[in-house]
Design a protein around this motif. Structure first.
Motif, short mmCIF file in Angstrom:
data_model
loop_
_atom_site.label_atom_id
_atom_site.label_comp_id
_atom_site.label_asym_id
_atom_site.label_seq_id
_atom_site.Cartn_x
_atom_site.Cartn_y
_atom_site.Cartn_z
N ALA A 153 0.85 -1.18 -0.31
CA ALA A 153 -0.24 0.00 -0.08
C ALA A 153 1.12 1.50 0.17
CB ALA A 153 -0.74 0.39 0.71
N VAL A 154 0.20 2.14 -0.02
CA VAL A 154 0.75 3.43 -0.61
C VAL A 154 -0.29 4.67 -0.11
CG1 VAL A 154 2.35 3.29 -2.45
CG2 VAL A 154 -0.09 4.30 -2.95
N GLU A 155 0.30 5.78 0.64
CA GLU A 155 -0.35 6.77 1.26
C GLU A 155 -1.55 7.25 0.77
OE1 GLU A 155 -0.87 9.78 4.22
OE2 GLU A 155 0.82 9.43 3.82
N ARG A 156 -0.90 8.27 -0.49
CA ARG A 156 -0.64 8.84 -1.82
C ARG A 156 0.33 7.90 -3.36
NH1 ARG A 156 0.18 12.79 1.65
NH2 ARG A 156 -1.19 13.76 2.29
N VAL A 157 -0.41 7.76 -4.20
CA VAL A 157 0.88 6.97 -5.34
C VAL A 157 1.37 8.15 -5.49
CG1 VAL A 157 0.33 6.43 -7.69
CG2 VAL A 157 -1.50 5.91 -6.21
N PRO A 158 2.87 7.52 -6.11
CA PRO A 158 3.85 8.98 -6.15
C PRO A 158 3.66 8.59 -7.40
CG PRO A 158 4.27 6.91 -4.94
CD PRO A 158 3.15 6.10 -5.47
N ALA A 159 4.40 10.20 -8.26
CA ALA A 159 4.13 10.50 -9.65
C ALA A 159 4.99 9.88 -10.32
CB ALA A 159 4.47 11.79 -9.64
N ARG A 160 6.32 9.06 -9.61
CA ARG A 160 7.00 8.42 -10.10
C ARG A 160 6.88 7.07 -10.98
NH1 ARG A 160 11.97 6.07 -8.47
NH2 ARG A 160 12.63 7.80 -9.09
N ARG A 175 -4.07 2.12 -1.96
CA ARG A 175 -3.99 3.55 -1.13
C ARG A 175 -4.96 3.67 -0.30
NH1 ARG A 175 -6.38 8.29 -5.64
NH2 ARG A 175 -8.51 7.22 -4.84
N GLY A 176 -4.64 4.95 0.76
CA GLY A 176 -5.18 5.53 1.71
C GLY A 176 -4.52 4.88 3.92
N ARG A 177 -4.86 5.33 3.84
CA ARG A 177 -4.61 5.03 5.78
C ARG A 177 -5.33 4.27 6.51
NH1 ARG A 177 -1.93 9.40 9.39
NH2 ARG A 177 -1.64 11.15 7.94
N SER A 178 -4.67 2.55 6.78
CA SER A 178 -5.27 1.88 7.27
C SER A 178 -6.18 2.22 8.52
CB SER A 178 -4.07 0.60 8.09
OG SER A 178 -5.04 -0.65 8.36
N PRO A 179 -7.86 1.05 9.21
CA PRO A 179 -7.64 0.11 7.83
C PRO A 179 -8.67 0.45 7.37
CG PRO A 179 -9.03 0.12 10.03
CD PRO A 179 -8.09 1.25 10.29
N ALA A 209 6.52 4.74 1.33
CA ALA A 209 5.01 5.39 1.18
C ALA A 209 4.18 4.82 2.18
CB ALA A 209 4.67 4.67 0.30
N ALA A 210 4.29 4.91 4.12
CA ALA A 210 3.60 5.14 4.19
C ALA A 210 3.07 5.82 4.99
CB ALA A 210 4.12 4.20 5.85
#
Length: 217
Positions: A153-160, A175-179, A209-210
């Protein structure tokens, strides 16, 4: 303990994967054919077909079979396409992707996990997957890919990551914040990115990415 892995695999497909709306014939054939137990660490091999994440070391985990199935169906690689996988882990999803597409480049930051995945892929005679030891946030390439699969998972999708997509390509990520996370498919259209929400789930974060820890007074 003698486990009938073939029967366990069949049960996993029929009782876990199909009921979670994984209905694509190519995806089901791939999951039903590849021996998942061959990619699971020996210590937890008896759980190869259980509905649970499995530990791989370094804090990494192997996704539940149902999430692997939904990931493959959402991305749906085609036989002529190239795929970038971020997070090789056990190499199982790498093998599934390789079964469905022309070529997989898979990034794994831990050399021991990468070595183990390469050995497992070779043992299954899978030759169209290249496992590269690299941190996805430091790796550079001049290539672009038809599809990108991010296995954590990532909090936000990295542009790279989206920059590595070919025009018309797509990227799968949670993506997002657990849970309260959502799986999405990001499409690179001619002049913009378009994001489709797929389903809700929860998944361990990709290293780097957290979200930053929140301070609670």
């Amino acid at each position: 303990m003698n486990i009938d892995f073939a029967r366990a695999r069949e049960t996993m497909v029929e009782q876990q994967v199909r009921p979670w709306d994984v209905l694509d014939a190519r995806v089901l054939e791939t999951i039903a054919t590849l021996p998942r137990e061959a990619f699971v660490p020996q210590a937890v091999r008896s759980l190869a077909y259980a509905d649970t994440e499995l530990p791989l070391g370094h804090g990494e985990t192997m996704m539940k079979p149902v999430l692997e199935g939904r990931t493959l169906q959402s991305l749906l690689p085609q036989a002529h396409e190239s795929v970038l996988e971020i997070g090789t882990g056990s190499g199982y999803l790498t093998a599934c992707l390789a079964h469905l597409c022309r070529e997989v480049v898979s990034l794994e930051q831990h050399a021991d996990l990468a070595d183990a995945a390469r050995a497992r892929l070779a043992a299954q005679c899978i030759a169209n997957a290249d496992v590269v030891v690299a941190d996805a946030f430091a790796w550079t390439t001049d290539r672009s890919f038809d599809a990108i699969c991010i296995t954590a998972a990532v909090e936000r999708v990295p542009a790279r990551f989206t920059d590595w997509l070919k025009p018309g390509g797509r990227l799968f990520v949670v993506r997002g914040r657990s849970p309260a996370m959502e799986a999405v498919l990001v499409h690179r259209d001619v002049n913009a990115l378009r994001t489709d929400s797929l389903f809700e789930t929860d998944l361990s974060y990709l290293a780097g990415a957290a979200p930053a820890p929140a301070f609670i007074l």
